[in-house]
Design a protein around this motif. Structure first.
Motif, PDB file in Angstrom:
ATOM      1  N   SER A   1      38.899 -42.422  -1.194  1.00  0.00           N
ATOM      2  CA  SER A   1      37.993 -41.817  -2.168  1.00  0.00           C
ATOM      3  C   SER A   1      36.666 -42.556  -2.120  1.00  0.00           C
ATOM      4  O   SER A   1      36.563 -43.663  -1.564  1.00  0.00           O
ATOM      5  CB  SER A   1      38.593 -41.936  -3.573  1.00  0.00           C
ATOM      6  N   ALA A   2      35.641 -41.970  -2.703  1.00  0.00           N
ATOM      7  CA  ALA A   2      34.310 -42.607  -2.689  1.00  0.00           C
ATOM      8  C   ALA A   2      34.359 -43.976  -3.363  1.00  0.00           C
ATOM      9  O   ALA A   2      33.750 -44.946  -2.885  1.00  0.00           O
ATOM     10  CB  ALA A   2      33.303 -41.698  -3.387  1.00  0.00           C
ATOM     11  N   LEU A   3      35.114 -44.056  -4.457  1.00  0.00           N
ATOM     12  CA  LEU A   3      35.190 -45.322  -5.177  1.00  0.00           C
ATOM     13  C   LEU A   3      35.942 -46.375  -4.367  1.00  0.00           C
ATOM     14  O   LEU A   3      35.534 -47.541  -4.311  1.00  0.00           O
ATOM     15  CB  LEU A   3      35.882 -45.106  -6.525  1.00  0.00           C
ATOM     16  N   ASP A   4      37.022 -45.966  -3.721  1.00  0.00           N
ATOM     17  CA  ASP A   4      37.765 -46.922  -2.900  1.00  0.00           C
ATOM     18  C   ASP A   4      36.974 -47.314  -1.656  1.00  0.00           C
ATOM     19  O   ASP A   4      37.106 -48.448  -1.167  1.00  0.00           O
ATOM     20  CB  ASP A   4      39.125 -46.355  -2.512  1.00  0.00           C
ATOM     21  N   ARG A   5      36.168 -46.397  -1.136  1.00  0.00           N
ATOM     22  CA  ARG A   5      35.304 -46.767  -0.007  1.00  0.00           C
ATOM     23  C   ARG A   5      34.325 -47.856  -0.434  1.00  0.00           C
ATOM     24  O   ARG A   5      34.080 -48.817   0.310  1.00  0.00           O
ATOM     25  CB  ARG A   5      34.558 -45.525   0.502  1.00  0.00           C
ATOM     26  N   ALA A   6      33.799 -47.742  -1.640  1.00  0.00           N
ATOM     27  CA  ALA A   6      32.899 -48.786  -2.150  1.00  0.00           C
ATOM     28  C   ALA A   6      33.660 -50.093  -2.373  1.00  0.00           C
ATOM     29  O   ALA A   6      33.146 -51.186  -2.089  1.00  0.00           O
ATOM     30  CB  ALA A   6      32.258 -48.322  -3.454  1.00  0.00           C
ATOM     31  N   ARG A   7      34.896 -49.971  -2.867  1.00  0.00           N
ATOM     32  CA  ARG A   7      35.706 -51.182  -3.081  1.00  0.00           C
ATOM     33  C   ARG A   7      35.988 -51.876  -1.750  1.00  0.00           C
ATOM     34  O   ARG A   7      35.988 -53.105  -1.657  1.00  0.00           O
ATOM     35  CB  ARG A   7      37.008 -50.802  -3.780  1.00  0.00           C
ATOM     36  N   LEU A   8      36.231 -51.089  -0.724  1.00  0.00           N
ATOM     37  CA  LEU A   8      36.445 -51.659   0.600  1.00  0.00           C
ATOM     38  C   LEU A   8      35.215 -52.426   1.067  1.00  0.00           C
ATOM     39  O   LEU A   8      35.320 -53.527   1.620  1.00  0.00           O
ATOM     40  CB  LEU A   8      36.804 -50.541   1.594  1.00  0.00           C
TER      41      LEU A   8
END
Length: 938
Positions: A463-470
């Motif tokens: 997800s976009a949020l998990d991509r940022a978390r990565l």
């Protein structure tokens, strides 16, 4: 650092090699291990006075366990208390299983522990429902239980199959072995070749066990294979490769085969042949016995009732203890009223290898069915009972990963999330679970695991949020090139997207990562401005610590006024979160507010000590070093550097990274160990130069400059400091150059380069007019007076600088008084010069600034005064740890209280005090405060 390895034993029949028979608990003797037994016996004998450890490493069956049995026998004969734990492969993911086994005999004394330690230990064992304990609070509780027992009689810890201990127990043992040198506690452990773990890096000597010498091997075979023909016995000696277990078990396998002339199969490695030898005995056993052995082999417990219940489910009929009789008679297991134990770990693995995958899965499913009261273990066995994706089991694993996490067992929680990800069908959910595991791994200091998990998650459709978390996880791993303006702009864009999705905290963390890139290496004004603009564009950030750290670190000069105003509104004593205090301290450090930085970081230090968060404590101690040096608290700076290094070892953080090196270089340059300081500065420049990490290069130049000042080479010192002010130089840094202003002026005066120095510092005058940075103003006031071109202008500048309240800056005030006193003496105003020179000398001696104290004494002699001897004999001989203990004792803390703060046993604290008293020329702790002559710790 690996333990010192000693290789003992060889298969050659060297002249003079002797073999002896030593009784043990097995049916055979212990042959050919004289040297190993001697070392173990000497360790146990010496353990009555001081502690230590010894690790045995070798292949499966090489005799490690037999030597440990001998160690138990020796210990018992000497009246030692023996604590035992054995790693079990099936329990490797069961948090603190090994520690619970080890401490079971001591748990009656758990009420004597301090309440925070007691709660931590009981929560780890599932006997309390307290908040998730910090792993090192659990380790400290274990240390204190063990050392308290050792106060009654010496303790011997015997740890077998350490490679299969759960990670949490393994880390506790490493923590303990580093801290028992002053206690009557010894640890003897055994680990299989090819395995790694924290205990191997804890500094204990390591004995590499090889095969028995040929003479000893033949003696053993003469006992185990007396009925075989000589040719058969000789072949067993050859094929056994000196492995005692092989020399015992291969004759049994030989007898079992149809054609004894062929002997055991040779195409397999020795360990595999032994596993096959054990597993091969299954065929002759009754079906219910085979079922019971399989359940026991895959179980995480040795509990007889649990194994029988699961076996009954597997077999579809009630199974009683009678089913075990054939296995006991076959020499595969031992049975008592409540426990089933395998004769050797290879029996367990041999049984598992001999069974089919469906049978192993069925055994795990049966165990899961009887573990309704233990949700974590139930989910673990459910995960082992299937192959391929299963979202129901995956969800169960994610839900139950919080159980080991609540007990301080991070490694077990990470495993649950990893396995949950493997079983998950939805790609985005799988990636999310991997990232959650990576965050836990980062908190545990497992950078290697974080990197692997992040890489795996990166291949998922996140997800976009998990991509940022990565991306944030990649940043905190320092992935990429510090500086890198393009990457900084990408992180700013990600932060804006996170804010739009409602995750402001992640947005601020991303900006903090971007700011750190700009701190470590040049990124350009546009990148710095982008970080600040993005941060200021986030609504409602106010005094948020992540926000303040981001703007202060990204643009310390421009954002100094705003950050200082916000920090002034935050009262350190009202902040309870240690990480928030750490971030506030970071912001204050970046903008040169040393007193504020120490206030925030000092409170963070206390909170972290109380809670046992030693990983972050190491970082907090490291960050304090420069500010404590500025404030003249050199003793605390020195002890912070030393303790941070030790804690970095405990928490798996790199000890010799460039940040630690440069802090060491600066402390050593001020305290007088100039050769070592220069050597460390060389290493910093080699490590940081290729990546142009100008923050570290600036600090290395500062250390070199101080070394040359102390060596009486002001011109060379000036050259080092001068580079910190040239934007074209790799050592230029917007914030760190502040610390070089006063030293530059001092070096310029000594080298006759006052005019050039005034030009170098002219640009700072404009900055000082609009930036309320205490350190900058204090440095500049010193420089103005020292570099004054007009004799008539110098005295007003000295008086103006001395009129500032420098109560918290004793080093700077003393330098001002030394410079002013010297100026007065050169003007033949000798009487007036003596007072500031006396004061300066006293302060320099108190804080340990010996070269400046020598200068002040020299000036006093030139002014016609013979300086009195006012030093503190022996204080400079104390190690950093001794000084830290002395200061705490001088403040009135008991040995137990000091031990709780420094994560040492009370006996170790007592031993340190015993060593330092003669160095200080005192005989009791009541004399400490007077002898130290400095303020006691906060």
């Amino acid at each position: 650092m690996w333990g010192h390895a000693v290789r003992i034993g060889t298969r050659s029949s060297a002249p003079g090699t002797t073999a002896t028979t030593v009784p043990n608990s097995g049916r055979d003797g212990l042959f050919g291990r004289d040297d190993e037994l001697r070392l173990i016996t000497e360790l146990i004998e010496g353990g009555a006075e001081s502690g230590g450890g010894l690790l045995l490493r070798g292949d499966a069956g090489i005799g490690k366990s037999s030597l440990l049995i001998a160690a138990v026998t020796v210990s018992t004969s000497m009246g030692r208390e023996v604590l035992r734990t054995t790693g079990v492969e099936a329990e490797a993911e069961l948090p603190f299983a090994g520690l619970h086994q080890l401490l079971r005999p001591l748990m009656a004394a758990v009420d004597h522990l301090p309440i925070t330690q007691r709660r931590a230990l009981l929560t780890a064992f599932g006997a309390d429902d307290g908040p998730p304990p910090e792993p090192f609070m659990i380790a400290l509780a274990a240390l204190n239980l063990i050392t308290e027992a050792a106060g009654r009689r010496p303790v011997v810890i015997v740890a077998d199959d350490v490679h299969w201990l759960d990670r949490s127990t393994h880390e506790v043992l490493a923590f303990v072995i580093r801290r028992i040198s002053a206690d009557p506690v010894v640890l003897v452990g055994a680990i299989r070749t090819g395995h790694d773990g924290p205990l191997l890096h804890a500094g204990a000597p390591l004995i590499e066990l090889s095969g028995l010498p040929d003479a000893a091997a033949r003696q053993l075979v003469a006992v185990t294979a007396a009925d075989l023909p000589p040719a058969g016995r000789e072949r067993i000696v050859r094929e056994g490769l000196g492995n005692p277990l092989a020399l015992v078990e291969l004759p049994i396998a030989w007898r079992a085969i149809a054609d004894p002339s062929t002997g055991p199969p040779r195409h397999l490695p020795l360990t595999a042949r032994l596993e096959r030898a054990f597993g091969g005995r299954l065929a002759a056993l009754p079906r219910l016995t085979r079922d019971a052995l399989l359940v026991a082999a895959v179980d995480q417990s040795e509990d007889l009732a649990e194994i029988l219940a699961a076996t009954s489910l597997l077999a579809g009929a009630e199974v009683t203890t009678h089913a075990w009789t054939p296995a006991v008679e076959a020499g595969l297991v031992r049975l008592d009223e409540s426990r089933v134990t395998f004769r050797h770990p290879l029996v367990r693995s041999g049984i598992v290898q001999a069974e089919t995958l469906p049978r192993r899965q069925a055994a795990n499913a049966a165990l899961a069915a009887v573990l309704d009261g233990e949700p974590y273990r139930r989910s673990w066995h459910r995960a082992q009972s299937i192959v391929g994706p299963d979202d129901e089991v995956a969800d169960d694993l994610e839900a139950t990963h919080r159980i080991p996490l609540s007990r301080g067992a991070v490694a077990a929680a990470i495993w649950s999330l990893q396995r949950s990800a493997q079983l998950t069908t939805d790609e985005a959910t799988r990636g999310h679970r991997l990232l959650l595991a990576a965050e836990h791994a980062f908190g545990a200091g497992r950078a290697d695991l974080v990197e692997r998990l992040v890489a795996e998650a990166g291949g998922c459709a996140l997800s976009a949020l998990d991509r940022a978390r990565l991306e944030w996880l990649r940043e905190i791993l320092n992935d990429g090139v510090p500086g890198d303006a393009r990457r900084i702009l990408e992180l700013c864009d990600l932060a804006r997207r996170c804010e739009r999705t409602g995750d402001r905290e992640l947005a601020l963390k991303l900006l903090h990562g971007a700011a750190l890139r700009a701190w470590w290496a040049p990124a350009g004004r546009a990148a710095q401005d982008a970080v600040v603009a993005t941060a200021n564009g986030l609504p409602g950030v106010g005094d948020n610590p992540w926000y303040l750290a981001a703007i202060a670190v990204a643009h310390p000069t421009q954002e100094g006024p705003a950050a200082a105003a916000a920090l002034a509104r935050v009262v350190p004593d009202e902040v309870t979160d240690p990480y928030a205090l750490f971030l506030y301290g970071m912001a204050a450090h970046a903008i040169g507010h040393s007193e504020s930085a120490v206030a925030f970081l000092g409170r963070a230090e206390r909170r972290l000590r109380d809670s046992g968060r030693l990983g972050l404590l190491s970082q907090v101690l490291t960050m304090q070093v420069m500010d404590r040096m500025e404030l003249g608290d050199w003793e605390q700076a020195r002890t912070a550097v030393e303790e941070a290094r030790h804690l970095a070892a405990d928490t798996g953080q790199a000890i010799w990274d460039t940040g630690s090196l440069v802090n060491n270089a600066m402390v050593l340059s001020l305290s007088g160990d100039l050769d070592q300081a220069r050597s460390m500065a060389d290493r910093v420049e080699q490590a940081a130069g290729s990546r142009r990490l100008n923050n570290l290069l600036a600090c290395a130049r500062l250390a070199r400059g101080f070394c040359d000042l102390r060596s009486g080479r002001p011109a060379d010192a000036y050259g080092h400091f001068r580079r910190m002010f040239d934007p074209a130089e790799p050592a230029f840094h917007e914030s760190e150059r502040i610390h070089a202003v006063a030293p530059l002026a001092e070096a310029a005066r000594g080298a006759g380069l006052e005019e050039e120095a005034r030009l170098v510092l002219a640009g700072f005058e404009g900055v000082a007019r609009h930036v309320p940075v205490p350190a900058l103003h204090i440095h500049l006031e010193y420089a103005r007076a020292v570099l004054a071109p007009d004799e008539d202008a110098a005295e007003p500048l000295f008086k103006a600088a001395l009129s500032r309240d420098l109560t918290g800056w004793p080093w700077h005030r003393a330098r001002l008084e030394l410079a002013y006193g010297s100026w007065l003496r050169r003007r033949r105003r000798t009487t007036a010069s003596r007072s500031p020179l006396r004061t300066a000398r006293a302060v320099f001696e108190r804080i340990g600034a010996t070269s400046w104290a020598d200068q002040a004494a020299s000036e006093l002699r030139a002014a016609g005064e013979r300086p009195a001897v006012t030093g503190q004999p022996g204080r400079d001989l104390l190690t950093a740890q001794e000084l830290q203990v002395a200061r705490l004792a001088a403040a009135g803390l008991s040995n137990r209280e000091i031990g709780q703060q420094l994560y040492l046993s009370p006996r170790t604290v007592g031993s340190i005090l015993y060593r330092l008293f003669p160095k200080l020329g005192i005989s009791s702790r009541t004399q400490l405060a007077t002898r130290l002559g400095a303020a006691t710790p906060r």
